[in-house]
Motif scaffolding. Structure first.
Motif, PDB file in Angstrom:
ATOM      1  N   VAL A 145       0.873  -1.173   0.000  1.00 34.01           N
ATOM      2  CA  VAL A 145       0.000   0.000   0.000  1.00 34.01           C
ATOM      3  C   VAL A 145       0.910   1.223   0.000  1.00 34.01           C
ATOM      4  O   VAL A 145       1.782   1.347   0.865  1.00 34.01           O
ATOM      5  CB  VAL A 145      -0.941   0.023   1.220  1.00 34.01           C
ATOM      6  N   VAL A 146       0.745   2.104  -0.966  1.00 36.68           N
ATOM      7  CA  VAL A 146       1.587   3.294  -1.038  1.00 36.68           C
ATOM      8  C   VAL A 146       0.773   4.529  -0.655  1.00 36.68           C
ATOM      9  O   VAL A 146      -0.461   4.493  -0.600  1.00 36.68           O
ATOM     10  CB  VAL A 146       2.215   3.461  -2.437  1.00 36.68           C
ATOM     11  N   VAL A 147       1.495   5.625  -0.415  1.00 33.83           N
ATOM     12  CA  VAL A 147       0.890   6.800   0.210  1.00 33.83           C
ATOM     13  C   VAL A 147       1.287   8.070  -0.538  1.00 33.83           C
ATOM     14  O   VAL A 147       2.423   8.186  -1.014  1.00 33.83           O
ATOM     15  CB  VAL A 147       1.344   6.925   1.686  1.00 33.83           C
ATOM     16  N   ALA A 148       0.374   9.029  -0.621  1.00 32.04           N
ATOM     17  CA  ALA A 148       0.676  10.387  -1.097  1.00 32.04           C
ATOM     18  C   ALA A 148       0.048  11.383  -0.135  1.00 32.04           C
ATOM     19  O   ALA A 148      -0.957  11.088   0.519  1.00 32.04           O
ATOM     20  CB  ALA A 148       0.149  10.599  -2.507  1.00 32.04           C
ATOM     21  N   MET A 149       0.662  12.566  -0.048  1.00 34.26           N
ATOM     22  CA  MET A 149       0.172  13.595   0.877  1.00 34.26           C
ATOM     23  C   MET A 149       0.170  14.953   0.192  1.00 34.26           C
ATOM     24  O   MET A 149       1.005  15.204  -0.681  1.00 34.26           O
ATOM     25  CB  MET A 149       1.058  13.660   2.132  1.00 34.26           C
ATOM     26  N   GLY A 150      -0.753  15.827   0.585  1.00 30.32           N
ATOM     27  CA  GLY A 150      -0.808  17.138  -0.035  1.00 30.32           C
ATOM     28  C   GLY A 150      -1.442  18.202   0.824  1.00 30.32           C
ATOM     29  O   GLY A 150      -2.003  17.925   1.884  1.00 30.32           O
ATOM     30  N   LYS A 151      -1.365  19.444   0.348  1.00 33.35           N
ATOM     31  CA  LYS A 151      -1.896  20.629   1.015  1.00 33.35           C
ATOM     32  C   LYS A 151      -1.334  20.726   2.441  1.00 33.35           C
ATOM     33  O   LYS A 151      -2.038  20.566   3.429  1.00 33.35           O
ATOM     34  CB  LYS A 151      -3.419  20.648   1.027  1.00 33.35           C
ATOM     35  N   MET A 152      -0.036  21.020   2.513  1.00 27.39           N
ATOM     36  CA  MET A 152       0.640  21.075   3.805  1.00 27.39           C
ATOM     37  C   MET A 152       0.183  22.290   4.607  1.00 27.39           C
ATOM     38  O   MET A 152      -0.060  23.368   4.048  1.00 27.39           O
ATOM     39  CB  MET A 152       2.146  21.136   3.605  1.00 27.39           C
TER      40      MET A 152
END
Length: 845
Positions: free
Chosen positions: A830-837
């Protein structure tokens, strides 16, 4: 001592407006004037004298901690030109002969401390000369700074003496630096100025062969101490105490200043300083306003400072301290000794007065305080007996405010030019102190603060807000203090953006019916559902026909955003997404600015801003947490993409943090909101991510700069090991929905969640201080077992989980939803992405 009428008029003209008004009130009999009724006589015997009240306090503190250098007073003078060292040493000895305080030590006689004045031959000063001129220039400057620090940190022996030390640093033939250090028990700030002026006078006399023009001193410090003990009793003491008890009362407030770090159980005094300048135009405007209102510059600046404290503490009852020279008698004006006293200024800011109205309140408070300045501070503390933790706070006030009206002038000596150098004071006697000095270049400001509870970023913010307040005061003195501007332009923009986002979200909820046609248009391509009947968390979105998810997401960002804010979690299921790079494109279509510098997770290897799962063992659960909620910045959005589900287990359970907040016991909610949390982390390769991997650098300087900017307390140990401590909220307000939520990483950090054997092993190997991770209340106290148990139950009631399907994308609002991972068997990816810090400081709590 008889004073002529002309002398009285001359002295009256030298008084500030405040002092002149106080003098006139005394003449009219409107305030007590006991302090002016007696002339201090010389004592009749030369036997040991009692200590003054101020000296007695320092003697007591010295007995408790004889190694404490907090009360070392240091002067640093740069001497340019041809120096006569013999004349300099003779000058110091002449000053020691002239002032008994400088040849005084302290002993116990019949269980009482006394002053012992030594004869002149046994109390001579010898100047120690340190030659640094042979060193290279760069090393020379380093060595000078080292010697200055070492000298300031040398302790004094109050019994043996001497209590004055002199060191001369020879930088080159034409430059010397004179260091003199005096214990505060025989000196004060005024005394330092006197010593320098007398040093100049005697040096000129010795180097030119001319007699000194200094007049004989009428009394000595011991005479003052004997007189003070006799005078401060009976009616005088009663009148002084009566005023202060009425003014300060029993219900005494403690300023609740927001600190960067929790206050330690034992009071610390590790100090730091920060300087700034109030520019000449603003300084002149403040002086003009003061004259217009008939008050001193001190009153105007104090009023502005108290408004600043009101804004920071949300308190109307503001208490600060100030120094007063206590040289209100002609006999003691030219004496070296410990006279300075502390006054408590308590001002009521309630009712939202205009600034002009507040000036009148502050002026009245100051007049009363100065009229009763003779009561020693320790006598006041003893009489009031304020409730306080003796180990970690100062009595009566924690913040000091001082306006120094008489900076030391430049002095010219035969063949020499003297310049005063600022000593880097690493001692903080109070939580926060502001020293202001009026000069032709503007008003020079210097903060001295406790570096264990504040950091440089917080002090810079205080400076910005104080200057902005003063600007606003000058522009609008008739404005009510609650409407005076304090925020900088950047902060106002950030506030406006958050307000706009909340307003837009509320409007969206209100117009939900009008938005129905948009939703229907989506339903021709997708359908929305839930995992279970009656369960609205998460929202499940599935395609009704073959569609390009990237294209659809770009076209429907507003729809996705609205649904995410409503539900907190969206599960995209059944779309044709087959790789990390395709997943990255989907996440980027929803949030163009994905975060690509996250050190806690490994790269997935296939996408530039996609990460692999947290590298925890497959048989170990990852407990519930909001991603990076323990850091200074965190993602508002987070996506998970299932490339390969596990053979068994491996679900990503999620928690509705709005629901969790509502379930938590209200008393615990209040405690968490008030105390916050302190996350402690030791970066080590063996058990957790290394600091090099987390911070994406091998440069310690880069790490230190980052920590300072992010208000993270850090400490290097064992050469390459790093521990960080940071205070973060446990309860926050969502910037768009306005919902209060439970937002933290308690389960991921607290030692209670480790397997018992692992916990015992780690404790035996590292001890509690070097555990890889731990979390405490923000004040450094332990989180109780009962609280851990309650948090566990809250999460159990607020969680849901579901089996992963290959190709699933789970999108979370990271504030509204916490997540974890269950143990699993077999291969799982399962991979992860993140945004809008977001910055932690920009999120309300």
């Amino acid at each position: 001592m008889k004073i002529s009428k002309d002398e009285i008029l001359k002295r009256q003209l030298k008084l500030s407006p405040l002092q002149r008004e106080l003098f006139e009130k005394r003449l009219r009999g409107e305030v007590d004037s006991y302090s002016q009724l007696e002339v201090i006589p010389r004592r009749s015997q030369t036997s040991p004298a009692p200590l003054s009240f101020a000296q007695q306090r320092l003697w007591f503190l010295h007995q408790i901690d004889p190694g404490n250098t907090s009360y070392n007073e240091q002067g640093i003078i740069q001497l340019m030109g041809a120096l006569d060292v013999v004349a300099l040493e003779q000058s110091f000895n002449e000053i020691v002969q002239r002032h008994e305080a400088l040849r005084t030590t302290f002993e116990m006689v019949e269980d009482q401390p006394v002053q012992v004045i030594h004869p002149i031959p046994t109390a001579n000063v010898t100047i120690t000369v340190e030659n640094v001129c042979q060193l290279p220039e760069g090393q020379r400057n380093t060595d000078v700074q080292r010697l200055i620090v070492e000298e300031s940190q040398r302790t004094f022996d109050l019994i043996q003496g001497p209590l004055l030390r002199c060191t001369l640093l020879r930088v080159d033939e034409q430059e010397h630096i004179l260091l003199f250090t005096i214990h505060h028990i025989v000196s004060d700030g005024w005394s330092i100025g006197l010593l320098v002026r007398e040093l100049a006078a005697f040096y000129e006399a010795f180097s030119t062969g001319k007699p000194s023009s200094l007049p004989e001193l009428p009394i000595q410090y011991a005479d003052f101490a004997v007189w003070q003990r006799q005078w401060m009793q009976g009616e005088v003491l009663h009148a002084q105490l009566a005023y202060w008890k009425k003014q300060l009362g029993n219900n005494f407030p403690v300023l609740q200043l927001p600190t960067t770090r929790p206050r330690a159980e034992v009071k610390t005094n590790r100090g730091a300083t920060s300087s700034f300048v109030i520019p000449p135009n603003l300084s002149k405007a403040l002086q003009a306003l003061s004259r217009q209102e008939g008050v001193t510059l001190f009153i105007t600046l104090l009023a502005g400072f108290q408004i600043l404290l009101q804004r920071y503490t949300n308190q109307d009852d503001i208490v600060v301290g100030t120094d007063v020279a206590s040289r209100n008698r002609a006999e003691i004006e030219a004496l070296i000794g410990f006279f300075v006293n502390l006054l408590v200024l308590r001002t009521d800011l309630s009712g939202n007065p205009t600034f002009r109205e507040l000036l009148k309140r502050v002026r009245q408070v100051a007049l009363g305080a100065y009229a009763h300045q003779d009561l020693p501070f320790d006598q006041l503390v003893k009489a009031l007996q304020p409730e306080r933790n003796l180990s970690n706070s100062s009595p009566l006030f924690q913040v000091l405010f001082v306006l120094q009206n008489t900076p030391l002038p430049a002095l010219e000596l035969p063949g020499l030019t003297l310049s005063f150098l600022e000593a880097e004071n690493k001692i903080a006697r109070f939580d926060l102190a502001l020293f202001l000095t009026k000069t032709e270049q503007g008003i020079l400001g210097r903060w001295r603060y406790n570096a264990d509870i504040f950091d440089a970023i917080a002090i810079t913010s205080l400076t910005d807000h104080f200057q902005k307040l003063l600007d606003s005061i000058i522009s609008r003195p008739d404005t009510r203090i609650g409407n005076l501007e304090m925020l900088t332009e950047t902060q106002k923009k950030q506030q406006a953006i958050q307000k706009k986002e909340r307003k837009a979200f509320n409007r969206e909820k209100f117009l939900s019916v009008a938005s129905q046609p948009v939703i229907l248009s989506q339903e021709r391509l997708i359908k929305t559902d839930y995992l279970k009947v009656g369960q609205t968390f998460p929202l499940v979105i599935q395609p009704t026909e073959e569609i390009d998810l990237v294209f659809w997401a770009k076209a429907n960002r507003e729809f996705i955003e609205r649904k995410l804010l409503k539900h907190g979690a969206i599960l995209l299921r059944g779309f044709n997404v087959n790789s990390s790079s395709e997943f990255e494109s989907v996440a980027q279509a929803i949030c163009p600015n994905l975060f690509g510098d996250y050190g806690d997770l490994p790269r997935a290897g296939e996408g530039g801003k996609v990460y692999g799962s947290t590298p925890y063992p497959a048989d170990t659960a990852i407990l519930f947490h909001n991603e990076s909620s323990h850091l200074d910045r965190f993602p508002l959005k987070i996506w998970f993409f299932c490339i390969q589900p596990a053979q068994q287990g491996g679900e990503t359970p999620i928690v509705d943090c709005r629901k969790a907040y509502k379930i938590i016991n209200p008393k615990l909610r209040e405690r968490l909101a008030e105390k916050q949390l302190m996350y402690v982390r030791n970066y080590t390769d063996a058990l957790d991510v290394s600091w090099q991997d987390f911070f994406q650098t091998n440069d310690k300087f880069v790490v230190e700069n980052y920590c300072k900017q992010a208000k993270i307390d850090f400490e290097w140990y064992d050469n390459q090991s790093l521990v960080t401590r940071q205070i973060r909220p446990a309860i926050v307000v969502h910037p768009q929905t306005g919902d209060q939520v439970f937002f933290n990483q308690i389960q991921l950090h607290h030692i209670a969640y480790l397997d018992k054997k692992v916990r015992e092993s780690l404790l035996s190997l590292f001890g509690e201080q070097k555990l890889p991770r731990n979390v405490y209340y923000g004040d450094g106290t332990l989180i109780e077992d009962s609280v851990i148990a309650e948090i566990n139950e809250v999460y159990q009631q607020s969680k849901i989980s579901f089996p992963w399907h290959q190709g699933d994308i789970l999108m979370l609002d990271n504030i509204l939803v916490a997540h974890g991972r269950y143990p699993y068997i077999g291969q799982r990816k399962v991979v992860v992405a993140m945004g809008k810090m977001a910055q932690s400081k920009d999120i309300a709590h």
